[in-house]
Design a protein around this motif. Structure first.
Motif, PDB file in Angstrom:
ATOM      1  N   THR A 163     -23.509 -42.100  -1.015  1.00 26.00           N
ATOM      2  CA  THR A 163     -23.900 -41.349  -2.206  1.00 26.00           C
ATOM      3  C   THR A 163     -25.101 -42.043  -2.827  1.00 26.00           C
ATOM      4  OG1 THR A 163     -21.619 -40.669  -2.627  1.00 26.00           O
ATOM      5  CG2 THR A 163     -23.165 -40.472  -4.447  1.00 26.00           C
ATOM      6  N   LEU A 164     -26.198 -41.325  -2.943  1.00 24.27           N
ATOM      7  CA  LEU A 164     -27.424 -41.860  -3.521  1.00 24.27           C
ATOM      8  C   LEU A 164     -27.644 -41.242  -4.901  1.00 24.27           C
ATOM      9  CD1 LEU A 164     -29.701 -41.728  -0.341  1.00 24.27           C
ATOM     10  CD2 LEU A 164     -28.597 -43.733  -1.338  1.00 24.27           C
ATOM     11  N   TYR A 165     -27.875 -42.107  -5.884  1.00 28.76           N
ATOM     12  CA  TYR A 165     -27.957 -41.653  -7.273  1.00 28.76           C
ATOM     13  C   TYR A 165     -28.851 -42.626  -8.032  1.00 28.76           C
ATOM     14  CZ  TYR A 165     -25.903 -39.295 -11.415  1.00 28.76           C
ATOM     15  OH  TYR A 165     -25.686 -38.546 -12.548  1.00 28.76           O
ATOM     16  N   GLY A 166     -29.687 -42.111  -8.897  1.00 29.37           N
ATOM     17  CA  GLY A 166     -30.627 -42.938  -9.645  1.00 29.37           C
ATOM     18  C   GLY A 166     -29.978 -43.707 -10.774  1.00 29.37           C
ATOM     19  N   PRO A 167     -30.767 -44.534 -11.473  1.00 33.95           N
ATOM     20  CA  PRO A 167     -30.234 -45.320 -12.592  1.00 33.95           C
ATOM     21  C   PRO A 167     -29.963 -44.447 -13.809  1.00 33.95           C
ATOM     22  CG  PRO A 167     -32.597 -45.603 -12.438  1.00 33.95           C
ATOM     23  CD  PRO A 167     -32.203 -44.792 -11.246  1.00 33.95           C
TER      24      PRO A 167
END
Length: 360
Positions: free
Chosen positions: A229-233
């Motif tokens: 799962t890729l997710y920004g700050p």
């Protein structure tokens, strides 16, 4: 003198008992036929004589073959590489709208240094995103299987990266979540029994998160054996209650911290108040975080051991006098029975082989 004699006798008895414990009789087990002929789908019956504490069976089929009990090695060098996976994109919380955040890259010259993103980006990465159909919603979408053989360099491993770009969220909308599952790398011409071998799956790909700002603006990306799962700050919004010094979370008298209060929360930890810094470049930064794979080696591939089928697993119960097994595919098989007697310290075994001709 008598005491000494008793000690001597006790020592002799102890050594004798230990020797007997270590001695294990070889099983008198046998299979009373050396060759069978059966039709596919009909049971092949193996008749036993004698006894053994444990009996296991290798029917001779792929992945259940005695010849590969110590491991099966396949040469995959120069025999192609394909990739498929499933993707999904969720809105995130709060709902995100950023587009073009996700891409798939490939490298054959990455040096394996996952310490920082600058080191990762120093390698030559080929963008292969356009070869795949990506999801446009949280519903997972499976890609087609894509042939990547043209990118393989003989003698070099291949690395894959899932790149995620987070742009400043005030100007570009909140970040979204990208999800990758079922990441599957296969050969094209390296086969076992006609089936192409798997070079790596989601777990064996060994992805690691490499974050541009792991301290000051940490990405919310995660990795499990089945999902990346890729997710920004988090966008640091000055209106967030976390920047209000009067927020009850900062009050040590808040009943959620009091074990005697009905509102007590055992997981609540009194946070340290950190005021909002309007001059921080990390309130809403551009940032990248990548999930980078382990090296995928396209040489000799270890497929693991072939395993037996248990026929008898302990001394308890009657020793079976026969065992049946059904072959579904015509062919000539070497069926192997391994019979053993054992103790904690030792084991003695015999191997009995039977040729089985399976006709259509």
């Amino acid at each position: 003198m008598k005491i000494s004699n008793w000690i001597l006798m006790a020592g002799v008895l102890l050594v004798s008992c230990q020797k007997k414990l270590a001695e294990v009789a070889t099983p008198d087990f046998d299979v009373t036929t050396t060759e069978l002929s059966v039709k596919a789908g009909a049971p092949a019956v193996f008749k036993f004589s004698g006894t053994a504490t444990m009996v296991s069976f290798y029917p001779g089929e792929v992945y259940k073959d005695y010849a590969y009990k110590d491991g099966r090695m396949i040469d995959a060098a120069g025999k192609g590489l394909t990739l498929s996976f499933s993707s999904g994109v969720a809105a995130g919380n709060p709902a995100g709208t950023q587009a073009n955040q996700f891409s798939v890259l490939l490298s054959t010259d990455f040096n394996g240094n996952y310490a920082d993103l600058a080191g990762v980006k120093a390698a030559t990465w080929i963008n292969i995103t356009d070869s795949f159909t990506l999801a446009n919603s949280a519903t997972m979408v499976a890609t087609r299987t894509v042939d990547l053989s043209k990118y393989v360099v003989a003698g070099k491993p291949v690395y894959f990266a899932l790149r995620y770009i987070n742009r400043p969220q005030v100007a570009n909308g909140y970040a979204r979540q990208w999800i990758v599952e079922n990441f599957l790398l296969k050969s094209i011409n390296a086969t076992v029994n006609g089936a192409v071998i798997t070079l790596a799956d989601q777990a064996l790909a060994g992805f690691r998160i490499v974050d541009e700002n792991p301290v000051n603006a940490k990405a919310r990306s995660t990795i499990t054996n089945t999902r990346v799962t890729l997710y920004g700050p988090v966008y640091k919004n000055p209106a967030d209650p976390i920047y209000d010094p009067n927020n009850p979370l900062f009050d040590p008298k808040n009943p959620i911290y009091d074990p005697k209060s009905p509102q007590y929360n055992p997981g609540a930890v009194l946070p340290v108040y950190v005021p909002y810094d309007p001059n921080s470049p990390f309130n809403d930064p551009y940032s990248e975080n990548w999930a980078v794979s382990a090296p995928i080696t396209l040489g000799t591939v270890e497929l693991g051991k072939d395993w037996s089928i248990p026929v008898r697993t302990s001394v308890y119960g009657a020793m079976p006098t026969a065992y049946s097994y059904t072959y579904t595919t015509p062919g000539r098989y070497e069926a192997v029975f391994v019979a053993a007697n054992n103790t904690i310290e030792a084991e003695a075994s015999v191997v009995k082989k039977v040729v089985v001709n399976v006709t259509p």
